[in-house]
Design a protein around this motif. Structure first.
Motif, PDB file in Angstrom:
ATOM      1  N   MET A  44       0.832  -1.196   0.000  1.00 27.80           N
ATOM      2  CA  MET A  44       0.000   0.000   0.000  1.00 27.80           C
ATOM      3  C   MET A  44       0.875   1.257   0.000  1.00 27.80           C
ATOM      4  O   MET A  44       1.891   1.313   0.662  1.00 27.80           O
ATOM      5  N   ARG A  45       0.463   2.262  -0.758  1.00 26.68           N
ATOM      6  CA  ARG A  45       1.203   3.513  -0.875  1.00 26.68           C
ATOM      7  C   ARG A  45       1.114   4.314   0.415  1.00 26.68           C
ATOM      8  O   ARG A  45       0.068   4.391   1.024  1.00 26.68           O
ATOM      9  N   GLU A  46       2.215   4.940   0.793  1.00 27.36           N
ATOM     10  CA  GLU A  46       2.197   5.838   1.953  1.00 27.36           C
ATOM     11  C   GLU A  46       1.711   7.220   1.559  1.00 27.36           C
ATOM     12  O   GLU A  46       1.065   7.890   2.346  1.00 27.36           O
ATOM     13  N   GLU A  47       2.031   7.646   0.356  1.00 28.15           N
ATOM     14  CA  GLU A  47       1.611   8.971  -0.085  1.00 28.15           C
ATOM     15  C   GLU A  47       0.330   8.860  -0.901  1.00 28.15           C
ATOM     16  O   GLU A  47       0.111   7.887  -1.609  1.00 28.15           O
ATOM     17  N   GLY A  48      -0.509   9.875  -0.787  1.00 25.64           N
ATOM     18  CA  GLY A  48      -1.729   9.914  -1.576  1.00 25.64           C
ATOM     19  C   GLY A  48      -1.481  10.620  -2.898  1.00 25.64           C
ATOM     20  O   GLY A  48      -0.385  11.153  -3.145  1.00 25.64           O
ATOM     21  N   PRO A  49      -2.496  10.662  -3.751  1.00 18.65           N
ATOM     22  CA  PRO A  49      -2.338  11.313  -5.055  1.00 18.65           C
ATOM     23  C   PRO A  49      -1.915  12.776  -4.961  1.00 18.65           C
ATOM     24  O   PRO A  49      -1.067  13.217  -5.740  1.00 18.65           O
ATOM     25  N   ALA A  50      -2.455  13.525  -4.021  1.00 12.75           N
ATOM     26  CA  ALA A  50      -2.107  14.950  -3.919  1.00 12.75           C
ATOM     27  C   ALA A  50      -0.631  15.133  -3.580  1.00 12.75           C
ATOM     28  O   ALA A  50       0.041  15.988  -4.168  1.00 12.75           O
ATOM     29  N   GLU A  51      -0.111  14.331  -2.664  1.00 15.47           N
ATOM     30  CA  GLU A  51       1.309  14.424  -2.312  1.00 15.47           C
ATOM     31  C   GLU A  51       2.181  14.010  -3.490  1.00 15.47           C
ATOM     32  O   GLU A  51       3.221  14.589  -3.741  1.00 15.47           O
ATOM     33  N   TRP A  52       1.732  12.982  -4.214  1.00 17.23           N
ATOM     34  CA  TRP A  52       2.470  12.507  -5.373  1.00 17.23           C
ATOM     35  C   TRP A  52       2.541  13.598  -6.445  1.00 17.23           C
ATOM     36  O   TRP A  52       3.599  13.851  -7.018  1.00 17.23           O
ATOM     37  N   VAL A  53       1.406  14.251  -6.708  1.00 16.52           N
ATOM     38  CA  VAL A  53       1.365  15.331  -7.705  1.00 16.52           C
ATOM     39  C   VAL A  53       2.205  16.513  -7.221  1.00 16.52           C
ATOM     40  O   VAL A  53       2.958  17.108  -7.998  1.00 16.52           O
ATOM     41  N   ARG A  54       2.119  16.864  -5.941  1.00 17.61           N
ATOM     42  CA  ARG A  54       2.899  17.993  -5.401  1.00 17.61           C
ATOM     43  C   ARG A  54       4.395  17.763  -5.618  1.00 17.61           C
ATOM     44  O   ARG A  54       5.129  18.710  -5.939  1.00 17.61           O
ATOM     45  N   ALA A  55       4.856  16.524  -5.482  1.00 15.08           N
ATOM     46  CA  ALA A  55       6.275  16.216  -5.671  1.00 15.08           C
ATOM     47  C   ALA A  55       6.702  16.355  -7.132  1.00 15.08           C
ATOM     48  O   ALA A  55       7.891  16.351  -7.430  1.00 15.08           O
ATOM     49  N   ARG A  56       5.730  16.501  -8.024  1.00 15.87           N
ATOM     50  CA  ARG A  56       5.998  16.651  -9.458  1.00 15.87           C
ATOM     51  C   ARG A  56       5.572  18.027  -9.943  1.00 15.87           C
ATOM     52  O   ARG A  56       4.911  18.170 -10.954  1.00 15.87           O
ATOM     53  N   ARG A  57       5.942  19.031  -9.164  1.00 20.50           N
ATOM     54  CA  ARG A  57       5.688  20.440  -9.476  1.00 20.50           C
ATOM     55  C   ARG A  57       4.219  20.826  -9.392  1.00 20.50           C
ATOM     56  O   ARG A  57       3.793  21.835  -9.949  1.00 20.50           O
ATOM     57  N   GLY A  58       3.400  19.986  -8.760  1.00 20.10           N
ATOM     58  CA  GLY A  58       2.006  20.337  -8.518  1.00 20.10           C
ATOM     59  C   GLY A  58       1.059  20.101  -9.669  1.00 20.10           C
ATOM     60  O   GLY A  58      -0.100  20.512  -9.607  1.00 20.10           O
ATOM     61  N   ILE A  59       1.514  19.430 -10.721  1.00 19.37           N
ATOM     62  CA  ILE A  59       0.654  19.198 -11.875  1.00 19.37           C
ATOM     63  C   ILE A  59       0.968  17.837 -12.488  1.00 19.37           C
ATOM     64  O   ILE A  59       2.130  17.433 -12.552  1.00 19.37           O
ATOM     65  N   ALA A  60      -0.081  17.117 -12.900  1.00 25.75           N
ATOM     66  CA  ALA A  60       0.130  15.801 -13.512  1.00 25.75           C
ATOM     67  C   ALA A  60      -1.061  15.449 -14.390  1.00 25.75           C
ATOM     68  O   ALA A  60      -2.194  15.849 -14.126  1.00 25.75           O
ATOM     69  N   HIS A  61      -0.794  14.688 -15.424  1.00 24.93           N
ATOM     70  CA  HIS A  61      -1.847  14.172 -16.294  1.00 24.93           C
ATOM     71  C   HIS A  61      -2.470  12.964 -15.604  1.00 24.93           C
ATOM     72  O   HIS A  61      -1.779  12.196 -14.927  1.00 24.93           O
ATOM     73  N   ALA A 105     -12.877  15.605  -5.070  1.00 21.60           N
ATOM     74  CA  ALA A 105     -14.073  15.920  -4.292  1.00 21.60           C
ATOM     75  C   ALA A 105     -13.728  16.538  -2.934  1.00 21.60           C
ATOM     76  O   ALA A 105     -14.442  17.412  -2.443  1.00 21.60           O
ATOM     77  N   CYS A 106     -12.608  16.110  -2.347  1.00 20.08           N
ATOM     78  CA  CYS A 106     -12.181  16.644  -1.044  1.00 20.08           C
ATOM     79  C   CYS A 106     -11.401  17.953  -1.172  1.00 20.08           C
ATOM     80  O   CYS A 106     -11.051  18.556  -0.160  1.00 20.08           O
ATOM     81  N   GLY A 107     -11.095  18.361  -2.404  1.00 22.86           N
ATOM     82  CA  GLY A 107     -10.388  19.621  -2.617  1.00 22.86           C
ATOM     83  C   GLY A 107      -8.878  19.531  -2.543  1.00 22.86           C
ATOM     84  O   GLY A 107      -8.205  20.552  -2.567  1.00 22.86           O
ATOM     85  N   ARG A 108      -8.342  18.340  -2.436  1.00 19.33           N
ATOM     86  CA  ARG A 108      -6.883  18.196  -2.393  1.00 19.33           C
ATOM     87  C   ARG A 108      -6.263  18.294  -3.780  1.00 19.33           C
ATOM     88  O   ARG A 108      -5.108  18.670  -3.920  1.00 19.33           O
ATOM     89  N   LEU A 109      -7.038  17.951  -4.804  1.00 21.80           N
ATOM     90  CA  LEU A 109      -6.625  18.124  -6.202  1.00 21.80           C
ATOM     91  C   LEU A 109      -7.712  18.889  -6.928  1.00 21.80           C
ATOM     92  O   LEU A 109      -8.880  18.831  -6.553  1.00 21.80           O
ATOM     93  N   ARG A 110      -7.318  19.589  -7.968  1.00 20.26           N
ATOM     94  CA  ARG A 110      -8.256  20.339  -8.794  1.00 20.26           C
ATOM     95  C   ARG A 110      -8.069  19.867 -10.233  1.00 20.26           C
ATOM     96  O   ARG A 110      -6.937  19.721 -10.700  1.00 20.26           O
ATOM     97  N   ARG A 111      -9.171  19.629 -10.918  1.00 24.42           N
ATOM     98  CA  ARG A 111      -9.098  19.175 -12.304  1.00 24.42           C
ATOM     99  C   ARG A 111      -9.063  20.406 -13.212  1.00 24.42           C
ATOM    100  O   ARG A 111      -9.919  21.268 -13.138  1.00 24.42           O
ATOM    101  N   ILE A 112      -8.046  20.452 -14.074  1.00 27.27           N
ATOM    102  CA  ILE A 112      -7.904  21.515 -15.064  1.00 27.27           C
ATOM    103  C   ILE A 112      -8.055  20.839 -16.422  1.00 27.27           C
ATOM    104  O   ILE A 112      -7.328  19.906 -16.723  1.00 27.27           O
ATOM    105  N   ARG A 113      -8.992  21.300 -17.194  1.00 26.05           N
ATOM    106  CA  ARG A 113      -9.330  20.625 -18.443  1.00 26.05           C
ATOM    107  C   ARG A 113      -9.788  19.211 -18.136  1.00 26.05           C
ATOM    108  O   ARG A 113     -10.162  18.899 -17.017  1.00 26.05           O
ATOM    109  N   ARG A 114      -9.750  18.342 -19.084  1.00 24.95           N
ATOM    110  CA  ARG A 114     -10.293  17.004 -18.868  1.00 24.95           C
ATOM    111  C   ARG A 114      -9.344  16.098 -18.095  1.00 24.95           C
ATOM    112  O   ARG A 114      -9.757  15.346 -17.223  1.00 24.95           O
ATOM    113  N   SER A 115      -8.077  16.154 -18.402  1.00 26.59           N
ATOM    114  CA  SER A 115      -7.156  15.152 -17.875  1.00 26.59           C
ATOM    115  C   SER A 115      -6.015  15.689 -17.026  1.00 26.59           C
ATOM    116  O   SER A 115      -5.154  14.922 -16.622  1.00 26.59           O
TER     117      SER A 115
END
Length: 99
Positions: free
Chosen positions: A1-18, A37-47
């Protein structure tokens, strides 16, 4: 199981990911939707997904289907910065966008 969630993973990659990159990293669509839904990530465009603290220059570029280039990219990398009174947005456009 992953220790980091998607938001932490994206933050480690300059805050943006496809979204496909998140799936390749092992995050399910359900998990990503929950983060949005929880507001930890925001969807920009579709993907494209960004963290709440993602640099606005990256967000603006993704919103129009591009990526920061030139002076904007140099500033984001810390090479130099243009005074905030000057607004420059250099965006590389893909072949799918009108010119």
């Amino acid at each position: 199981m992953r220790e980091e969630g998607p938001a932490e993973w994206v933050r480690a990659r300059r805050g943006i990911a496809h979204s496909s990159t998140l799936r390749q990293a092992g995050f399910t669509e359900h998990t990503v939707r929950n983060e949005v839904a929880c507001g930890r990530l925001r969807r920009i465009r579709r993907s494209w997904l960004v963290t709440q603290d993602c640099d606005e220059r990256r967000v603006r570029a993704a919103a129009v289907g591009g990526r920061p280039t030139c002076v904007t990219a140099a500033a984001l990398e810390g090479l130099w910065d243009v005074p905030q009174t000057t607004i420059l947005n250099a965006i590389a456009q893909g072949r799918h966008l009108p010119r």
